[in-house]
Design an enzyme around this catalytic site. Structure first.
Site, short mmCIF file in Angstrom:
data_model
loop_
_atom_site.label_atom_id
_atom_site.label_comp_id
_atom_site.label_asym_id
_atom_site.label_seq_id
_atom_site.Cartn_x
_atom_site.Cartn_y
_atom_site.Cartn_z
N ASP A 1 -3.49 -11.68 2.77
CA ASP A 1 -4.83 -11.62 3.35
C ASP A 1 -5.51 -12.99 3.40
O ASP A 1 -6.56 -13.14 4.02
CB ASP A 1 -5.71 -10.62 2.58
CG ASP A 1 -5.41 -9.19 2.96
OD1 ASP A 1 -4.72 -8.97 3.98
OD2 ASP A 1 -5.85 -8.27 2.25
N GLN B 1 0.82 -1.21 0.00
CA GLN B 1 0.00 0.00 0.00
C GLN B 1 0.86 1.26 0.00
O GLN B 1 0.43 2.30 -0.50
CB GLN B 1 -0.95 -0.01 1.20
CG GLN B 1 -2.02 -1.08 1.09
CD GLN B 1 -2.81 -1.27 2.36
OE1 GLN B 1 -2.54 -0.64 3.38
NE2 GLN B 1 -3.80 -2.15 2.33
#
Length: 440
Positions: free
Chosen positions: A324, A168
């Protein structure tokens, strides 16, 4: 609140995957930076994506939610902070990381903050990488974490960042870079983890009219090009403008992993709609994982079919590019026969929680035999009934609920699935797995 199983009927059926959280964040941010009015179809409205909507509105975008789409009139990159105080991002680490760079495009100061959990997320690498680009971002607690004050000014130029903590950070710089004064050349230093998330960012940037250029080179001329340990990835984004468009958010493989895992653990057949074969999402790796564990998978153009007899076998799996999936795979491993080795996820320690540690501690409460490592864990199948805590982590709450297929389980603080999958209970019920929340 406590998340627990209410009823189990015949498991299987057809259900639509929820919209992608990652693409929903990026879509509303890019639409807010664009010239003109965009319509965003099939947006995910979760606690995290609502945080992105709030901060974009505070910086000047006009956003209206209709029954069919989210309408966003962009700022053309001319941001102005209308918030009188710090902008509260709640628990959305994605919003904090993506918007720290974007906020530097504002003509006045911006302070980004969030809840106690968000204020534990490390931001130093990103703030340091922004400095050579003329951006001043400082931690108000002087600990490289939120609250973060971002001052106006984004010249652009060259910078570098390590790629082993959070993709990110890289996406944040890429998204903001075309609106800097000179454009940006970003060098991502080894090791570059979670690459598919950056591919997603580049993909949606192109949809909104901006073309990032990507290349790479090796630090050592004598290295074989298959040796990734010394590869430096280069992203070059010239000064450009985002252009409004109509955009449809695709289904989320991360959230769909719970729907798929339900069938794999219990046995049965299901069709999950809105999952695209050519998706850039790294978490579509769940299909390969389930196939290796014994499920049959059919990949359609816009759907996935799964069949399984419920007898899962252990595997060795590296989740470097799909962190994730860690808790989902850990639960699958705990319900499988044999010992599963999960590696490559040291970066999962800086998510909503230290996901390696919390997953291991909660599995141990259920009698699971495991060994924890810095970058993963080894899990031998076999669990018992019990009570676990979500630690405020949406993925832990959803993944651990799957154990309820075969064992009695209660998850305290179980309501946190709202962060990424607000209709989680309804979607699971469509496949015959009925969950409920009750007061503690």
């Amino acid at each position: 609140m406590i998340l627990k199983v209410k009823n189990i009927s015949e498991i299987g059926g057809v259900v639509k995957a929820p919209p992608s959280k990652s693409y929903s964040h990026r879509a509303v941010i890019l639409a807010s930076l664009a010239n003109g009015t965009s319509r965003l179809y099939d947006m995910l409205y979760s606690e995290d994506t609502l945080a992105s909507i709030r901060v974009c509105e505070a910086l000047g975008a006009q956003i209206t939610r209709t029954d069919d789409y989210l309408e966003v009139t962009g700022t053309g990159g001319n941001l102005h902070n209308t918030s009188e105080g710090p902008i509260d991002l709640a628990n959305s680490g994605t919003t904090l990381r993506l918007m720290t760079s974007v906020a530097a495009l504002s003509d006045n100061e911006v302070i980004l903050t969030g809840d106690d959990s968000l204020q534990t997320r490390p931001m130093g690498l990103l703030m340091n990488a922004l400095e050579p680009l003329g951006v001043t971002a400082q931690s108000l607690k002087d600990n490289e974490k939120a609250p973060i004050l971002i001052k106006p000014g984004y010249m652009g130029g060259e910078t570098n960042i390590y790629g082993n903590v959070s993709s990110q950070f890289i996406s944040s710089i890429l998204i903001s870079s075309p609106l800097s004064k000179r454009g940006v050349t970003l060098y991502v230093l080894p090791e570059f983890k979670s690459k598919p998330y950056v591919d997603m960012t580049a993909d949606i940037m192109r949809k909104f009219g901006v073309k990032p250029l990507k290349g790479y080179y090796l630090k050592h001329e004598s290295c074989d090009k298959t040796n990734q340990s010394c590869r430096i990835d280069e992203f070059k984004v010239t000064k450009q403008e985002y252009v409004a468009c109509d955009y449809t958010v695709e289904g989320d493989y991360s959230s769909a992993s719970y729907l798929l895992a339900l069938i794999a653990i219990n046995g049965g057949k299901a069709k999950i709609r809105n999952l695209f074969r050519n998706s850039k999402q790294g978490d579509k790796y769940i299909l390969d994982i389930l196939q290796s564990m014994g499920a049959s998978i059919v990949r359609g153009e816009d759907y996935v079919e799964i069949g399984c007899d419920g007898n899962l076998k252990a595997i060795d799996v590296n989740l470097t590019n799909a962190p994730d999936l860690l808790i989902t795979v850990a639960v699958l491993a705990a319900m499988a026969e044999g010992t599963t080795n999960i590696t490559g996820v040291a970066h999962a320690r800086v998510k909503e929680t230290d996901r390696i540690d919390t997953t291991c501690r909660e599995l141990e409460k259920l009698g699971c035999k495991l060994e924890e490592f810095e970058d993963g864990m080894s899990i031998t199948g076999g669990v018992t009934s019990g009570v676990v805590d979500s630690h405020g982590d949406h993925r832990l709450a959803m993944a651990f609920s799957l154990i309820g297929i075969k064992h009695d389980i209660e998850i305290t603080n179980g309501e946190v699935f709202d962060v990424s999958f607000p209709n989680f209970i309804e979607a699971m019920a469509e496949l015959g797995f009925e969950l409920e929340l009750e007061d503690e």
